[in-house]
Design an enzyme around this catalytic site. Sequence first.
Site, short mmCIF file in Angstrom:
data_model
loop_
_atom_site.label_atom_id
_atom_site.label_comp_id
_atom_site.label_asym_id
_atom_site.label_seq_id
_atom_site.Cartn_x
_atom_site.Cartn_y
_atom_site.Cartn_z
N CYS C 86 -1.09 3.12 -4.08
CA CYS C 86 -1.76 4.42 -4.12
C CYS C 86 -0.73 5.53 -4.36
CB CYS C 86 -2.55 4.64 -2.83
SG CYS C 86 -3.78 5.94 -2.97
N HIS C 206 -6.07 -0.49 -1.93
CA HIS C 206 -5.38 -0.70 -0.66
C HIS C 206 -5.60 -2.08 -0.08
CE1 HIS C 206 -4.02 3.40 -0.11
NE2 HIS C 206 -5.20 3.83 -0.52
N GLU C 208 -3.76 -3.50 1.90
CA GLU C 208 -3.31 -3.49 3.30
C GLU C 208 -4.43 -3.13 4.27
OE1 GLU C 208 -2.78 -1.15 1.15
OE2 GLU C 208 -2.46 0.83 2.04
#
Lengths: 80, 80, 233, 578
Positions: C86, C206, C208
């Site tokens: 990002c 994302h 994560e």
Amino acid sequence: MKVRVTVMLKEGVLDPQGKAIGHALHTLGFPGVNDVRVGKIIDLDVEGTDRAAVQKQAEDMARDLLANLVIEDFTVEVLG
Amino acid sequence: MKVRVTVMLKEGVLDPQGKAIGHALHTLGFPGVNDVRVGKIIDLDVEGTDRAAVQKQAEDMARDLLANLVIEDFTVEVLG
Amino acid sequence: MKAAIVVFPGTNRERDMAIALRRVTGHEPRMVWHRDTDLTGIDLVVLPGGFSYGDYLRCGAMAAHSPIMTEIRSFAQKGGHILGVCNGFQILTESGLLPGALLRNANLRFLSQDCHLRVERTDTPFTHKWQKGDVFRTPLAHGDGNYTADQSTLDRLEGEGLVAFRYAAPNGHVQADDVASNPNGSVNSIAGILSENTRICGMMPHPEDLVDPLIGGVDGLPLFEGLVEALVR
Amino acid sequence: MKKTVDASLAQEFGLTAEEYARVVTIMGRTPSLTELGVFSVMWSEHCSYKSSRKWLRTLPTKAPWVIHGPGENAGVVDIGLGYAAIFKMESHNHPSFIEPYQGAATGVGGILRDVFTMGARPIANLNALRFGNPETPRTRQIIDGVVRGIGGYGNCVGVPTVGGEINFHPAYDGNPLVNAMTVGLARKDRIFLSAAAGVGNPVVYVGSRTGRDGIHGATMSSAEFDENAMAKRPTVQVGDPFIEKLLIEACLELMATDAIVAIQDMGAAGLTSSAVEMAGKGGVGIELDLDAVPQREPNMTAYEMMLSESQERMLMVLKPDRTEVARKIFEKWELDFAIIGHLTETGHIVVKHKGLVEADIPLDPLADEAPIYDRPATTPVVPAPLGPVHAPLSLDAALLKMVGSPDLASRAWVWNQYDSTVGGQTVRRPGAADAAIVKIEETSLALAITTDCTPRYCHADPKTGGAQAVAEAWRNLTATGARPLAVTDNLNFGNPEKPEIMGQFVAAIEGMGDACRALDFPVVSGNVSLYNETRQPDGSALAILPTPAIGALGVLDDVEKAVGLGMQDGKAVVLVGE
Ligand SMILES: Nc1ncnc2c1ncn2[C@@H]1O[C@H](COP(=O)(O)OP(=O)(O)O)[C@@H](O)[C@H]1O
């Protein structure tokens, strides 16, 4: 000295913001607007009295940070 | 005709962006930069041949859409 | 694998990233403040998401000039592995470590939603846990994720197979002009790219945030598991 | 440019003749301009709750799990395992009408500060929005700006926006409601309060610089001030979420040390209310030296600095030997840090600027003699029933119509602009359950959070409507498997000087109180927004629907048991209740 750095998207890079504004202007009753492009102005107050030196400094700033030369062009104007 | 509308934050209105850019320029080794203000440019291609009429139309567009008069001022320049 | 997460003023997904890395390594990653310059002993540098410097001027532009970036450049030159997610991806393009640029989303709005990514290349430390063509789900959350590059750069990326991930429909179908599957309007539906040596990877979504069955699923886990396997010492 | 301070200026500042007379008695002389400014702000409806205080006191605020109820910057409840949830809701209605983006954005910024000032890391934002008729262009513009503003601020500071609600009604055409709620997390033995203590202790200013933002709406119309400057001086504050993010991190870093004695954000009426409240609560005096205040604009007067509403600023009292520790932290985060005064034993607030004493006010009477009104209230007239409702022609058509109506249509276009996943703890995003669910990192705990109110019910019957809003919030929490804990509220009403509006207010509070007592669901924080009216072409004023928005929070001891909305294949469907 006052300096104005103008940053515009390169020609050929799509400008969705300009397109959206053009569209909005049409619906608002301004049919005669064609191409719309959006850019940024960065007005700086730079110390110094030598026009050429200030111009050069502002160009360095534009190249280093203010513009992304992959997608943008810039112009520098010392307003005095 | 080509018209450039320039939109800047009113004096006294906080310009977080300008502040951050000024700060970054200092750390980048441009200590002589004081006040930084950021604005927008909207370049329009407006149909018409009468300078005054085009100017007037662009001012209307700025008032209606391009500028937020609560916090911004604008200027219109017909480039021809 | 020893990982360092770089924190700039305005970074806000460093904790999410730490959770994911902790999950696969079993230990805390090192948090590196942008004024620090020490990356000794680090195998993986992660530039996490957020709004470094408020995303003012251009996303990632000011962070790309932070003191730590000099160190990261030389880390890259020595063949170090870097993951930028990002805002981290934006910083990598702004600093020239990856080609291209990220423009405002095509619909000019911040987008926060799930998307699907198709894995385009699997012989890299970032992607080897997947099969080519695998599709996985992941959240995205950004205002400027619309990848662009000039034609010659694009030709090179495509020609050399440097596209890591593309936005796709859940069935793997890629169609750049379809807002449902390519929500931010990226050219060629590019969601993530690699450096020439495939050791630097930048991506907008994302993974994560999808490493826990309780928090929506584990679709993002293979990326981190793969890194640990590849960078084991 | 010097204005004569008298009853007529006081009136322009929003003080009645009677209130001004009380000011003169307290001071024993004519107040200075700055002093008048301080009084008018502290005695404004916003700060003094002069119309509502009497009724707010009737709400239940206690339970064994309540750590701090109303009176602090936010409410604090025990959620187990040594953790506390800190939460509050606050309105930014008027600013959001004037400038939707910035108004909504700074509303989010303000409520975040109320929560992290108490030592909590903000972990969730919600927002309760009411707009006018969505068919009108102005309303569309307001919706667009408000939603972008909420996202623009919350996304940047990295706090997930996980829920909220939206209603439409023409009564909000000229007066939208933007109520923002923040929930934060802290260790329950690490809560920070605002009562100052320790004569001689330094008073420290951190955050953004002070500009002439939003100075005292009332004085803006005062023509004798330099007219030119006034025209250029906007009342709109611009938010800087980037600075707020740094402020959160710096404050939390400082809070991990033992440097802070007291801390308070500079909300509405910035320096004035924070200094007066901190000193007043601590029973000490305070002296400020305005020359030391970080300033964004040149030549600011004491009056302007005391009344500025510049955003992203905090006031703290530190232990004297810890100021350097604190300074280093704020320098690391590149924020302004200045010692601008100290605590005294005088019991006065003394404001100095350029060698002159600009204000010297005794704090006790400023607080104790603040006006409080028992405004006349009439019993709300319950409108006649709607009459027979025609059966729909076809169920299909009725269903389509309902699904397509603004009040029932999907809100995905809103929440898709809010980052709901940052933080990595969002168990249920918007639309996935009756309440949002956010996990407490590294524990099995989770919080369920919701906002609820149905204004048309409150309009039809304020008392039942108030009770219904509480009950709906309670149901939404329990539906996820959570144990409801406590409520914050945002009471949005029209002009309280009208007995029928006051009647709505009183009845709604009665209903809320009844429901809260019945459900053992105390109110731990809240906000009141009155005078929500729009002048009509015929000169009359149109009030909004009575809107007592409820924000509520519950806890799940085992996050794995959280329940969402999605129906699953093969499961039985059961209807419970009448
Ligand atoms: N302004 C908003 N911001 C974020 N989420 C919202 C907003 N308005 C509605 N939502 C979300 O949309 C979903 C549906 O809202 P609503 O119809 O009010 O639900 P309910 O009737 O179950 O309370 C909920 O998950 C809610 O949190």
